[in-house]
Scaffold this active site. Sequence first.
Site, PDB file in Angstrom:
ATOM      1  N   GLU A   1       0.637  -1.018   0.241  1.00 53.04           N
ATOM      2  CA  GLU A   1      -0.254  -0.015   0.116  1.00 53.04           C
ATOM      3  C   GLU A   1       0.918   1.243  -0.014  1.00 53.04           C
ATOM      4  O   GLU A   1       0.962   1.858   0.906  1.00 53.04           O
ATOM      5  CB  GLU A   1      -0.764  -0.069   1.118  1.00 53.04           C
ATOM      6  CG  GLU A   1      -2.002  -1.233   1.104  1.00 53.04           C
ATOM      7  CD  GLU A   1      -2.903  -0.883   2.502  1.00 53.04           C
ATOM      8  OE1 GLU A   1      -2.961  -0.081   2.932  1.00 53.04           O
ATOM      9  OE2 GLU A   1      -3.797  -1.700   2.311  1.00 53.04           O
TER      10      GLU A   1
ATOM     11  N   GLU B   1      -5.683  -8.800   1.106  1.00 55.98           N
ATOM     12  CA  GLU B   1      -6.359  -8.218   2.621  1.00 55.98           C
ATOM     13  C   GLU B   1      -7.791  -7.876   2.216  1.00 55.98           C
ATOM     14  O   GLU B   1      -8.130  -7.199   1.300  1.00 55.98           O
ATOM     15  CB  GLU B   1      -5.656  -7.001   3.016  1.00 55.98           C
ATOM     16  CG  GLU B   1      -4.514  -7.071   3.743  1.00 55.98           C
ATOM     17  CD  GLU B   1      -3.902  -5.888   4.393  1.00 55.98           C
ATOM     18  OE1 GLU B   1      -4.590  -4.933   5.008  1.00 55.98           O
ATOM     19  OE2 GLU B   1      -2.633  -5.641   4.215  1.00 55.98           O
TER      20      GLU B   1
HETATM   21  C1  BGC Z   1      -3.091  -2.283   6.091  1.00 55.83           C
HETATM   22  C2  BGC Z   1      -3.229  -3.009   7.314  1.00 55.83           C
HETATM   23  C3  BGC Z   1      -4.179  -2.403   8.424  1.00 55.83           C
HETATM   24  C4  BGC Z   1      -5.749  -2.682   7.703  1.00 55.83           C
HETATM   25  C5  BGC Z   1      -6.852  -2.240   8.364  1.00 55.83           C
HETATM   26  C6  BGC Z   1      -4.612  -2.254   5.430  1.00 55.83           C
HETATM   27  O1  BGC Z   1      -4.598  -1.037   4.919  1.00 55.83           O
HETATM   28  O2  BGC Z   1      -2.242  -2.808   5.105  1.00 55.83           O
HETATM   29  O3  BGC Z   1      -2.184  -2.921   7.909  1.00 55.83           O
HETATM   30  O4  BGC Z   1      -4.379  -2.909   9.567  1.00 55.83           O
HETATM   31  O5  BGC Z   1      -5.604  -1.928   6.390  1.00 55.83           O
HETATM   32  O6  BGC Z   1      -6.743  -0.918   8.453  1.00 55.83           O
END
Ligand code: BGC
Length: 457
Positions: free
Chosen positions: A167, A363
Amino acid sequence: MLDYQFPENFIWGVATAAYQIEGAVEEDGRQPSVWDTFCATPGRILNGDTGAIACDHYHRYEADIKLMASLGIKHYRFSIAWSRIIPDGRGTVNEAGIDFYKRLVDCLQGHDITPHATLFHWDSPQALEDLYGSWQSREIAKDYADYVTAVVSRLGDRITHWMTINEIACFTHMGYGFGVDPPHAPGKRVSSKKEVWQTSHHALLAHGLGCQAIRAASPVKCSVALVDNIAVTVPINESPIHIAAAKSAFHTCGQNGGIIFPALTGAYSPAMLELLGQDAPDIHSGDLETIHQPLDAIGLNIYTGTYVRAANTQLGYEFLNFPQGYPRMHMPWLHILPESIYWGIRHISETLGRNDLPAFITENGCAAQDEVNVNGEVIDTDRIMYLRQYIRAAHRAVAEGYPLKGYFLWSFMDNFEWAWGYDRRFGITYVDYSTQKRIPKASFEWYDECIRNNRVV
Ligand code: BGC
């Protein structure tokens, strides 16, 4: 009836990141990262929390991996901390830091879990921030590539799935953001928007040099990916004019035009450059070639999106604000928009024309207001509701033939949620921070069912 069955080789995993779970910030030669410094600055992190102990995963990794295996997880995405490997940011390699990841990976493999390593998840060595303002300087791209070489030449026999950077927009635009209160380390305000764009340009260069370093250092054939949190534009309805509007808007939404576009197409989006005008970064000749490296996959972190519709404006589209009562999970920005997964993947294929590139959701997940009940359980039906809808949207992408190959849930366990400290819980495993006890939540059991059945249950 749709049974939401996934193809046989679909990858189901969970994800975490070093600073959010490891703790042990002063052990075995590790030096501070910008997040240690940020946490030590009063008022930066909710409740004054820090990552000093976090989930104490550095010491508890064996039990954590055992729990992961009990979930039927076969793939685990974690990150490697630069400041454990090269504590001063550049120079001497700290073999004790490498050893931790060797132990971790050996343990994963002992449980038949494939490691997917992110080489950078926001924890820049403080020494480089002191030396040259980390991402403000082009020098960091070279130092990052040297760090990558150090890691891959030592761990490349064990790890074959690499992700360069997580990111870019978050640790650059939100770390050096102009005119906003930066919620991210190093929390420094540079003096112009152009300088902010310069930081993300340097991160792109680091990604490019990092790709080359991985390929040069890996003793075996390996997979190299970038992980990006594209800003997903979702048409207000799926009629052709709104779909076209969402595609045009994808160029200028968030930082897309200046991050995912150069990384995957070799050029900043012209629409974005026009919008930026004088604020566009300086791009040296050869930079775009360096940035646009061949990749084996693209990792997408998708939590939400932005609705768009066709409009009578100069650009032909408009971004829509969420109405007051729009449902969201336990973060101000976490509006529930399951279709964002589907559209994110479709934009990579169609708007960027990269349907040749295998895509992974690296994610997806949500924070919920979890509570341990009198029986000692955490019944997070709200998280299950959220995940079920999003994974169904992922299934739609697969069913329509888009190259989505896997899904990593964020996160395996509750952890240090950056500026929100321990106040926000994203895990499918509850962590009682006073005892470090892990309690699998109802969503853990639900995800376990999905994995075992290879479908959304
Ligand atoms: C990040 C994580 C973060 C998650 C929730 C993502 O943007 O990679 O590190 O915990 O979002 O906010």
